[in-house]
Design an enzyme around this catalytic site. Structure first.
Site, PDB file in Angstrom:
ATOM      1  N   LYS A   1       2.853  -9.256 -11.074  1.00 50.74           N
ATOM      2  CA  LYS A   1       3.771  -8.026 -11.075  1.00 50.74           C
ATOM      3  C   LYS A   1       4.543  -8.302  -9.393  1.00 50.74           C
ATOM      4  O   LYS A   1       5.723  -7.985  -9.529  1.00 50.74           O
ATOM      5  CB  LYS A   1       3.191  -6.554 -10.568  1.00 50.74           C
ATOM      6  CG  LYS A   1       2.576  -6.075 -12.014  1.00 50.74           C
ATOM      7  CD  LYS A   1       2.094  -4.620 -11.728  1.00 50.74           C
ATOM      8  CE  LYS A   1       1.551  -4.094 -13.107  1.00 50.74           C
ATOM      9  NZ  LYS A   1       1.216  -2.718 -13.085  1.00 50.74           N
TER      10      LYS A   1
ATOM     11  N   ASP B   1       6.399   1.795 -12.796  1.00 46.00           N
ATOM     12  CA  ASP B   1       4.980   2.256 -12.460  1.00 46.00           C
ATOM     13  C   ASP B   1       5.106   3.567 -11.662  1.00 46.00           C
ATOM     14  O   ASP B   1       4.114   4.354 -11.720  1.00 46.00           O
ATOM     15  CB  ASP B   1       4.143   1.192 -11.687  1.00 46.00           C
ATOM     16  CG  ASP B   1       3.510   0.268 -12.554  1.00 46.00           C
ATOM     17  OD1 ASP B   1       3.278   0.971 -13.836  1.00 46.00           O
ATOM     18  OD2 ASP B   1       3.031  -0.602 -12.297  1.00 46.00           O
TER      19      ASP B   1
END
Length: 269
Positions: free
Chosen positions: A67, A104
């Site tokens: 990420k 997210d």
């Protein structure tokens, strides 16, 4: 050729993203595909180079451990590097460029958005890419003090500073302070990972325990929280929430809003 998107990570077999996106594609009658692709850290640059040259590739979701590293291989017009510092979604822009973003944060906050979190205290376990999105969301909600439990105190302290949060950093085995929200943003407790050993008894009776792990869905953390009659949020809520934002970026349509129960039942099989 058929357009497609995928999810990348290491490991990746546990991912339920192909089930989610495949379910929505079928419901909407979209001709397209979505699958999991195992990518090692040393292959990340080659992956984006290859996929960027494939006109049928619509983008990817990103999971552990890529990420943060993925930011080096995409454009960042939204300033995600400066704001959150990690991405979980890459999609193709109008001119074909690969754009990184983070769904997210919104996916995490959606299940608890109806509650008022301003000036309340929170505990976050972990200091990785998922923690960055969670801390960003909590900062936007004007959370009070944040305690981070992490193996790397310096890394966790830097995150508090980055997001302008007041709080403290404790070791993973420290006694918890009383807080109204506890979030496990780490892979601890996930199938194949180390267990999360933690005592929830210091939490107040109105606390919410939120575990973003979804394999297994009923983690030991959530089971302990339910034994204490605390409110819980499982990993599917965040997974489905972040996936919904990504799906629209990939395929140009929002997922159907009237079949979440059917989707959850599918994911629990």
């Amino acid at each position: 050729m058929t357009s497609y998107a995928e999810v990348i990570g290491d490991p990746i077999k546990h991912s339920k993203s192909p089930l989610i996106h495949g379910f929505w594609l079928k419901k909407l009658g979209i001709v397209g595909g979505y699958h999991a692709h195992h990518v090692l850290a040393e292959d990340l640059a080659a992956y984006f180079e290859t996929r960027g040259a494939d006109p049928d590739w619509r983008g990817c979701n990103i999971t552990i451990p890529h990420k943060i590293a993925a930011l080096d291989h995409v454009t960042d017009p939204g300033g995600v590097r400066q704001s959150i510092g990690a991405i979980n979604t890459v999609f193709r822009g109008e001119r074909g460029q690969l754009i990184g973003t983070n769904t997210d944060a919104a996916g995490f906050f959606a299940p608890i958005a109806e509650d008022e979190w301003a000036f309340r205290d929170a505990i976050v376990i972990g200091a990785g890419g998922a923690a960055r999105a969670i801390l960003f969301a909590l900062a936007q909600a004007d959370i009070g003090s944040v305690t981070i439990l992490a193996r790397s105190p310096l890394k966790a302290a830097a995150l508090l500073s980055h997001f302008g949060l007041k709080g403290q950093v404790l070791k993973m085995d420290a006694r918890l302070p009383p807080a109204e929200l506890l979030v496990n943003s780490s892979p601890l407790g996930m199938a194949g990972q180390l267990p999360l050993e933690i005592d929830l008894s210091p939490l107040p009776e109105n606390a919410v325990v939120y575990d973003i792990v979804y394999t297994p869905l009923e983690t030991r953390l959530l089971a302990q929280a339910r034994e204490l009659e605390l409110d819980t949020v499982d990993g599917l809520d965040m997974l489905i929430g972040q996936a919904a934002f990504a799906f629209e970026l990939f395929f140009g349509q929002a997922p159907p809003a009237d079949c979440e129960d059917e989707l959850r039942a599918l994911l629990l099989k």
